[in-house]
Design an enzyme around this catalytic site. Sequence first.
Site, PDB file in Angstrom:
ATOM      1  N   LYS A  68     -11.288  49.092  49.259  1.00 47.22           N
ATOM      2  CA  LYS A  68     -11.030  49.918  48.195  1.00 47.22           C
ATOM      3  C   LYS A  68     -12.206  50.365  47.350  1.00 47.22           C
ATOM      4  O   LYS A  68     -12.337  51.131  46.764  1.00 47.22           O
ATOM      5  CB  LYS A  68      -9.968  49.382  47.225  1.00 47.22           C
ATOM      6  CG  LYS A  68      -8.581  49.735  47.492  1.00 47.22           C
ATOM      7  CD  LYS A  68      -7.667  49.193  46.612  1.00 47.22           C
ATOM      8  CE  LYS A  68      -6.126  49.354  46.718  1.00 47.22           C
ATOM      9  NZ  LYS A  68      -5.184  48.946  45.470  1.00 47.22           N
ATOM     10  N   ASP A 104      -3.252  54.082  41.817  1.00 46.86           N
ATOM     11  CA  ASP A 104      -2.606  52.846  41.181  1.00 46.86           C
ATOM     12  C   ASP A 104      -2.543  52.812  39.887  1.00 46.86           C
ATOM     13  O   ASP A 104      -1.417  52.426  39.213  1.00 46.86           O
ATOM     14  CB  ASP A 104      -3.482  51.699  41.684  1.00 46.86           C
ATOM     15  CG  ASP A 104      -3.370  51.225  43.035  1.00 46.86           C
ATOM     16  OD1 ASP A 104      -2.256  51.513  43.779  1.00 46.86           O
ATOM     17  OD2 ASP A 104      -4.002  50.526  43.626  1.00 46.86           O
TER      18      ASP A 104
END
Length: 284
Positions: A68, A104
């Site tokens: 990520k 997210d």
Amino acid sequence: MIRLGLIGCPLEHSLSPALHNAALQACGLQGVYSLFHVNQGDSRSLNALLGQVRTGELTGLNITIPHKQNIIRFLDELTPSARAIGAVNTIYIKEGKLIGENTDAPGFLTDLNNFLQKNQATGLLKDEKTEKSALILGAGGSARAVAYALANAGWTITVAARRIEQAKEIATSHLRNTHYDALHIGPLLPTFHLIVNTTPVGMFPDIHASLWIDELPFPQEAFLYDLIYNPPETLLVKQARASGLRASTGTGMLVEQAALAFHLWTGQNVPRGVMFDAINKTDH
Ligand code: NAP
């Protein structure tokens, strides 16, 4: 033909193919969502997959642990939120450029607000003038997304982590109203309206583990949100509920972040029920 996928390692228990393949079908789109296992440090494979997005062979990608953060240097642009969070979970192409986004953060906030709404916690849903204080357990990638989402929604945040320098990094980055502390936050506990677990403690297969120390009383008026979605009820959530708190695990966040990514790739708004049904059909 729409080709989507997830880059990460390990991927064996990922629910993303079930979610996105159900979404493609529900929207009447021909396509497939695949898993791309890429080990840490394997820049060649990362570059090859990103090259396929550039040429249109792949429509878009999700990114998970451990890529990520390290994927960022291969991208052309980040959205402002992905830049502030310092992590990317979704990649799409716009005007020939590879863009990194983090779904997210809004995924978490949407599901948290649904959870608070359901429990009539209207005071905590109000604007920035209402005092609302959150404790975040853990200081990894998802903690950064959660802290960003909460800070922008007017929450005051305390980050508790076993590595104090990680927590400090979150508190001193672009985030407003963020404090940090080691895990010894006992005296502060009664001041929190929300506790968010962003650590993997309690996740399958270690379902009998919890960060919470038995002797530590939960703040009585608080809500608890555990990002873990497997198992559907973690030990931490069980402990909180046994103490009278309203508590949620992270299945709703998983669905929201996936639906936002799907919209970026296809322009379609997938009904959330389609994704929840897809999860229920798996054996997670
Ligand atoms: P991460 O970047 O590896 O961060 C994990 C954090 O937890 C780190 O601060 C780590 O500390 C801490 N931690 C790990 N084990 C611990 C322990 N035994 N005691 C205290 N702290 C501990 O992972 P992540 O990407 O943030 O993901 C964390 C969890 O969130 C995973 O379970 C993931 O499945 C879940 N998640 C859910 C969603 C959703 O949509 N529901 C989205 C994202 C993530 P150290 O650095 O010291 O190890």
